[in-house]
Design an enzyme around this catalytic site. Structure first.
Site, PDB file in Angstrom:
ATOM      1  N   ASP A  93      -9.487  -6.195  -4.109  1.00 56.20           N
ATOM      2  CA  ASP A  93      -9.396  -5.325  -3.647  1.00 56.20           C
ATOM      3  C   ASP A  93     -10.148  -3.750  -3.690  1.00 56.20           C
ATOM      4  O   ASP A  93     -10.399  -3.322  -4.662  1.00 56.20           O
ATOM      5  CB  ASP A  93      -7.964  -4.656  -4.410  1.00 56.20           C
ATOM      6  CG  ASP A  93      -7.378  -3.933  -3.352  1.00 56.20           C
ATOM      7  OD1 ASP A  93      -7.632  -2.771  -2.401  1.00 56.20           O
ATOM      8  OD2 ASP A  93      -5.621  -3.933  -3.377  1.00 56.20           O
ATOM      9  N   HIS A 101      -7.313  -5.744  -0.315  1.00 57.82           N
ATOM     10  CA  HIS A 101      -6.282  -5.167  -0.332  1.00 57.82           C
ATOM     11  C   HIS A 101      -5.216  -5.446   1.048  1.00 57.82           C
ATOM     12  O   HIS A 101      -3.639  -5.279   1.305  1.00 57.82           O
ATOM     13  CB  HIS A 101      -6.630  -3.690   0.444  1.00 57.82           C
ATOM     14  CG  HIS A 101      -5.604  -3.075   0.117  1.00 57.82           C
ATOM     15  ND1 HIS A 101      -5.006  -2.150  -0.780  1.00 57.82           N
ATOM     16  CD2 HIS A 101      -4.597  -1.635   1.149  1.00 57.82           C
ATOM     17  CE1 HIS A 101      -4.478  -1.440  -0.634  1.00 57.82           C
ATOM     18  NE2 HIS A 101      -4.150  -1.198   0.064  1.00 57.82           N
ATOM     19  N   SER A 159       0.596  -1.402   0.011  1.00 56.77           N
ATOM     20  CA  SER A 159       0.218  -0.155   0.083  1.00 56.77           C
ATOM     21  C   SER A 159       0.260   1.630  -0.117  1.00 56.77           C
ATOM     22  O   SER A 159       2.033   1.570  -0.788  1.00 56.77           O
ATOM     23  CB  SER A 159      -1.159  -0.198   1.055  1.00 56.77           C
ATOM     24  OG  SER A 159      -2.131   0.671   0.999  1.00 56.77           O
TER      25      SER A 159
END
Length: 340
Positions: free
Chosen positions: A291, A319, A164
C-alpha cells in the site's frame, strides 16, 4: 440518504434504494460481465457528477498472512458454513473519492457465498448528488450509514467494513450505534483513537493539518478562494501510483471515470470515542502490504496504538484490495464473520 448498491437473496432493506446484480440462485456471472455492469453504472454516475467538477492487537494467534489465488471467478468460492454464522449481512463503506461501485467484486463474491452484502454511497459520493462543498462534518458524511443502521429491525445486527477514510465513518457508527454492530472491520483504514482526526493518520506523509490546509495543491475551494477549502482530490496520475499500483488496468479505468473529490471537513474533525460504546465494539483490522497511500508501517502503528481483536494481512495488495486481491479480501471477510 445516500444510494446503496445491494446484492441480497431474500429481503429488501428498509429505507435504501437498491441496485441488484442478481441473486445467489442465478447462474454466477463472469468477471468481465461484472466489470461491464460496474463500468456502465460508473459512466452514468460520471455524467451526473459533472455539475460538481468545478467546485470540486491483540492478535488471534499470530497475524494472519493470506496468499490466495487471485484469478477472480464467482464460481470459485471460499467454503462458508452458514449454519454457524449468526450475522450474515455486511455493510460496505467506501473510502475517500470512491462510491458503492468500488465493491462490485466483493459484493458478487459475498452474495455467491450466500451472504448479504450492502454497499452504500456516503453523502456526496458515488451517485449521491449532494454537493461535496456542503458536507462539513463527519455526521453529514456518514448520514447514509447512520440512517441505514437506524432503520434496521430492533434485534438485527450487521458487520461493518470500512475502507480508508471510511474507517472514521464506522468508528463514528460504533460510538453512536454499538447495539447494531456485530463486528467492525477496518480495511487499510483510519482506525483512530479518541480525540484524533482521520487526517492525523496521514500526518507523516502529508505534514500537519494546518500546513496541509495552507499549502496543499490538492485542495478545492468550492466556496471561493477567499474562504476555507471544502474538499480535496489528488491528480489522476498521482492517484494511480498511490491507490492502484497493483490493481488491474480495467479497474483503474473504472476508478478514473468514477472518483469524485472528497469533502475536507469530515477528515479534519476530531472523533469523540468512549470506552463504554466504541470501546466495547469488536474491531478487526486488515493490513495491505503493498500500500502506497497508507503505508504498512502506518497501518502497523494504528493497530499497535489502538489494538483490535484481530489483525489480518494481504500480501501484494495495494490500497484497493477489492480490485487487486478480491479473493484474499473475501476469504478474510468470511473468516472474520465466522469468528464466534
Amino acid at each position: 440518504m445516500g444510494n446503496s448498491f445491494i446484492c441480497m437473496t431474500k429481503s429488501k432493506d428498509v429505507g435504501s434504494r437498491s441496485k441488484r446484480m442478481g441473486r445467489s440462485q442465478r447462474k454466477p456471472v463472469s468477471e468481465e460481465e461484472l466489470h461491464l455492469q460496474a463500468l456502465s453504472m460508473a459512466l452514468q454516475q460520471h455524467q451526473f457528477s459533472q455539475r460538481f467538477e468545478g467546485s470540486m492487537s491483540r492478535r488471534i494467534g499470530s497475524s494472519r498472512r493470506h496468499a490466495v489465488s487471485e484469478s477472480f471467478s464467482a464460481n470459485k468460492q471460499v467454503p462458508v458454513n452458514l449454519e454457524n454464522m449468526k450475522i450474515k449481512k455486511f455493510v460496505l463503506i467506501h473510502g475517500e473519492g470512491f462510491g458503492a461501485w468500488c465493491w462490485y467484486k466483493t459484493v458478487a463474491l459475498l452474495e455467491e457465498a450466500g451472504l448479504l452484502p450492502v454497499a452504500l454511497d456516503l453523502t456526496a459520493s458515488g451517485i449521491d448528488l449532494t454537493d461535496t462543498n456542503s458536507v462539513s462534518t463527519l455526521a453529514d458524511y456518514s448520514k447514509p450509514l447512520t440512517v441505514y443502521l437506524e432503520n434496521l429491525p430492533e434485534d438485527e445486527k450487521v458487520i461493518l467494513v470500512g475502507h480508508s477514510i471510511g474507517g472514521a465513518c464506522i468508528s463514528y457508527a460504533l460510538e453512536h450505534y454499538p447495539q447494531k454492530i456485530s463486528k467492525a472491520i477496518f480495511l487499510c483504514a483510519t482506525m483512530v483513537s479518541d480525540g484524533q482526526k482521520p487526517f492525523d493518520v496521514y500526518a507523516d506523509e502529508l505534514g500537519s493539518a494546518e500546513r496541509f490546509m495552507q499549502e496543499s495543491k490538492f485542495l478545492i475551494h468550492g466556496n471561493g478562494k477567499e474562504k476555507p477549502p471544502t474538499g480535496f482530490m489528488f491528480e489522476k496520475e498521482q492517484m494511480k501510483g498511490l491507490y492502484f499500483n497493483q490493481s488491474p488496468a480495467k479497474d483503474v479505468a473504472l476508478a478514473m471515470v468514477s472518483m469524485r473529490h472528497s469533502p475536507l471537513g469530515p477528515i479534519m474533525e476530531k472523533l469523540s470515542l468512549s470506552t463504554d460504546k466504541y470501546g466495547t465494539g469488536r474491531r478487526f483490522y486488515i493490513q495491505t502490504l503493498d500500500d502506497r497511500a497508507l503505508s504498512p508501517d502506518v497501518q502497523e502503528k494504528l493497530v499497535r496504538e489502538n489494538p483490535p481483536e484481530g489483525v489480518f494481512k494481504i500480501k501484494g495488495s495495494d490500497h484497493c484490495p477489492f480490485f487487486s486481491k478480491p479473493q484474499s479480501l473475501h476469504k478474510i471477510l468470511v473468516e472474520i464473520a465466522q469468528i464466534p
